[in-house]
Design a protein around this motif. Structure first.
Motif, mmCIF file in Angstrom:
data_model
loop_
_atom_site.group_PDB
_atom_site.id
_atom_site.type_symbol
_atom_site.label_atom_id
_atom_site.label_comp_id
_atom_site.label_asym_id
_atom_site.label_seq_id
_atom_site.Cartn_x
_atom_site.Cartn_y
_atom_site.Cartn_z
ATOM 1 N N VAL A 65 -41.717 75.533 -30.738
ATOM 2 C CA VAL A 65 -41.992 73.852 -30.814
ATOM 3 C C VAL A 65 -42.429 73.126 -29.653
ATOM 4 O O VAL A 65 -43.189 72.353 -29.533
ATOM 5 C CB VAL A 65 -40.642 73.111 -31.381
ATOM 6 N N HIS A 66 -41.858 73.579 -28.468
ATOM 7 C CA HIS A 66 -42.074 73.237 -27.180
ATOM 8 C C HIS A 66 -43.200 73.544 -26.334
ATOM 9 O O HIS A 66 -43.350 73.399 -25.345
ATOM 10 C CB HIS A 66 -40.781 72.872 -26.564
ATOM 11 N N ASP A 67 -43.986 74.436 -26.873
ATOM 12 C CA ASP A 67 -45.253 74.832 -26.284
ATOM 13 C C ASP A 67 -46.250 73.887 -26.519
ATOM 14 O O ASP A 67 -46.733 73.360 -27.382
ATOM 15 C CB ASP A 67 -45.498 76.248 -27.014
ATOM 16 N N LYS A 68 -46.998 73.691 -25.185
ATOM 17 C CA LYS A 68 -48.099 72.479 -25.284
ATOM 18 C C LYS A 68 -49.169 72.825 -26.560
ATOM 19 O O LYS A 68 -49.815 71.818 -27.016
ATOM 20 C CB LYS A 68 -48.661 72.431 -23.975
ATOM 21 N N SER A 69 -49.579 74.144 -26.579
ATOM 22 C CA SER A 69 -50.581 74.696 -27.318
ATOM 23 C C SER A 69 -50.400 74.661 -28.887
ATOM 24 O O SER A 69 -50.880 74.736 -29.677
ATOM 25 C CB SER A 69 -51.034 76.111 -27.218
ATOM 26 N N ASN A 71 -49.391 73.189 -32.713
ATOM 27 C CA ASN A 71 -50.009 71.967 -33.365
ATOM 28 C C ASN A 71 -48.892 71.122 -33.483
ATOM 29 O O ASN A 71 -48.168 71.515 -34.863
ATOM 30 C CB ASN A 71 -50.913 72.712 -34.584
ATOM 31 N N LEU A 72 -48.787 70.182 -33.186
ATOM 32 C CA LEU A 72 -47.386 69.263 -33.462
ATOM 33 C C LEU A 72 -47.375 68.666 -34.863
ATOM 34 O O LEU A 72 -46.335 68.655 -35.542
ATOM 35 C CB LEU A 72 -47.351 68.265 -32.364
ATOM 36 N N THR A 73 -48.431 68.229 -35.304
ATOM 37 C CA THR A 73 -48.714 67.496 -36.519
ATOM 38 C C THR A 73 -48.591 68.459 -37.605
ATOM 39 O O THR A 73 -47.634 68.167 -38.259
ATOM 40 C CB THR A 73 -50.277 67.181 -36.579
ATOM 41 N N LYS A 74 -49.144 69.707 -37.475
ATOM 42 C CA LYS A 74 -48.817 70.810 -38.382
ATOM 43 C C LYS A 74 -47.249 71.139 -38.620
ATOM 44 O O LYS A 74 -46.768 71.158 -39.736
ATOM 45 C CB LYS A 74 -49.590 71.916 -38.289
ATOM 46 N N LEU A 75 -46.599 71.185 -37.427
ATOM 47 C CA LEU A 75 -45.263 71.619 -37.325
ATOM 48 C C LEU A 75 -44.391 70.585 -38.049
ATOM 49 O O LEU A 75 -43.404 70.845 -38.801
ATOM 50 C CB LEU A 75 -44.855 71.621 -35.863
#
Lengths: 242, 218
Positions: A65-69, A71-75
């Motif tokens: 979750v906290h990896d910059k790469s 995909n936050l939206t998908k998560l």
């Protein structure tokens, strides 16, 4: 499904999450309780990155979750979040509130999204309120709309941050009923709450936090009837007698 | 006597209509550009990017802390020394854009800041991108706070177009100046100038009042 590995978080000097290790398997209903300021809300807010962490790792469905790469939206699309204060969009009708993310995140056709939204509103028992505005609803109704809004994205996980704490007592039941229904459908849920009745009835596991650490975990019956630590015992006696 | 005034009026009015047209043109273009730039700056100003926020903050402070006349002089007389030579009309538009966008930036930032953190979080947690959060959730709500002072600012901007007369743009105020040195009826000339400004700004004043009442009711 959700895994915390040595998670640490500070708000300035305050150590809000102190070396959290936790695994939440698919289908589990986890109730998190503890005194205010113990870090329980922060804990679940880290799961969809509403809060950043400074050390450690949180993995949801193999996504760090906290990896910059990542995909936050998908998560975030696969995690529903219900807030204490509902946070419905006041400028939209109930139906528009529920449809917003399916249309704009999942890019669903409006008609398809509306069908889904109406299904979810039916599930929370608010079909007839579809064209009302949030301000016209009671607190309990608003929170049920918020749950429907989360469900409309067909999430795999639902997070609840004190979903009944802002409600008048007579409205707590209607919200808990909806949540119990979700449990019976096998939803993975993390619920920050002090509702012992709910915890005893449906939780698989209770997690007790204090000062940023997980003090104790156990089945609801064990935890509430035979707490292992003094701190938990003291806390339980306080919520029983308040 | 009245007949004499009237014949003067007939004599000078085409000149004033031209001035009014120029004022309207500057005002209209300025309102559009100031609004566009002001919204973008306002979003940066209320955003999380500290560097952008600070840069916009300095810009706004500078613009708000200096007289508009000085800003026009800088654009018209100083920029050419740095290689940017503008005619009076584009220089006037540029100066208006710089000044107006700074004020609108503050109005927009104030509106966005008035929206609770929970609205951002609800929108973010459902998977909306930052741009979608702004466009679909935050700005529509902020508009209720932004709109009344924004229209009020438009009135101020329209009146501020008179200041560009100092670099020779033939707008309404400049037309007044030029006329008054040729004919003796100074009171009539500047009354006419005033009435013409009022005819553009009064509808906006009414709109601003209306919006303020409407937003207060809801």
């Amino acid at each position: 499904m959700i895994e915390f590995k040595n998670v640490n978080k500070w708000f300035n000097k305050l150590h809000v999450l102190n070396n959290i290790n936790l695994k939440i398997p698919k289908g589990e209903v986890l109730v998190i309780c503890g005194p205010s300021g113990s870090g329980k809300s922060t804990l679940i807010r880290c799961i969809n990155r509403l809060e950043r962490i400074q050390k450690g790792e949180i993995i949801v469905n193999n996504t760090p979750v906290h990896d910059k790469s990542s995909n936050l939206t998908k998560l975030r699309a696969q995690i529903g979040f219900v807030f204490q204060q509902f946070h419905l969009y006041p400028h939209m009708t109930v139906l528009q509130n529920v449809m917003l993310a399916p249309v704009n995140v999942k890019k669903l056709d409006k008609k398809v999204a509306e069908k889904i939204a109406r299904e979810k509103l039916e599930k929370v028992g608010l079909t007839e309120k579809a064209s009302a505005y949030p301000a016209q609803l009671s607190g309990g109704q608003q929170q049920r709309v918020a749950i429907a809004r989360g469900l409309a994205m067909s999430p795999e996980i639902m997070l609840f941050d004190e979903p009944t704490s802002a409600l008048d007592p007579e409205m707590i039941g209607e919200v808990l009923d909806v949540m119990v229904k979700l449990v019976s459908e096998g939803m993975t849920m993390c619920v920050v709450t002090h509702e012992m009745g709910f915890a005893k009835k449906v939780a698989h596991r209770v997690l007790f936090m204090d000062e940023g650490t997980i003090v104790e975990t156990g089945t609801p019956d064990d935890f509430f009837d035979h707490p292992k630590t003094d701190r938990a015992a003291e806390f339980i006696s306080k919520i029983l007698t308040h | 006597m009245m007949g004499f005034y009237f014949s003067r009026l007939v004599e000078i009015y085409p000149f004033f209509l031209k001035g009014l047209w120029m004022t309207s043109k500057i005002a209209f273009i300025s309102l559009v550009t100031c609004t566009l730039i002001g919204f973008i700056l306002g979003i940066f100003r209320s955003g999380k990017n500290i560097i952008l926020k600070r840069i916009v903050g300095v810009y706004v402070a500078f613009v708000r802390g200096t007289p508009f006349v000085v800003q026009i002089f800088i654009v018209f007389f100083i920029l050419p020394e740095w290689g940017l030579q503008l005619d009076a009309f584009p220089a006037a538009l540029l100066a208006m854009a710089i000044m107006g966008s700074a004020f609108i930036c503050e109005i927009v930032a104030g509106g966005i800041d008035s929206i609770s953190k929970g609205q951002w979080e609800a929108a973010a947690s459902s998977g909306l991108t930052l741009a979608q959060q702004l466009r679909l959730v935050i700005v529509p709500q902020a508009m209720r706070v932004i709109l009344p002072p924004l229209v009020g600012q438009y009135v101020l901007l329209i009146k501020d177009t008179s200041v560009v007369s100092v670099i020779g743009v033939m707008e309404l105020t400049r037309v007044g100046w030029v006329t008054v040195v040729r004919i003796p009826e100074g009171l009539m000339v500047f009354s006419l100038v005033g009435v013409l400004y009022f005819s553009i700004s009064y509808p906006l004043i009414l709109l601003s009042n209306y919006l303020e009442r409407k937003m207060a009711l809801e």
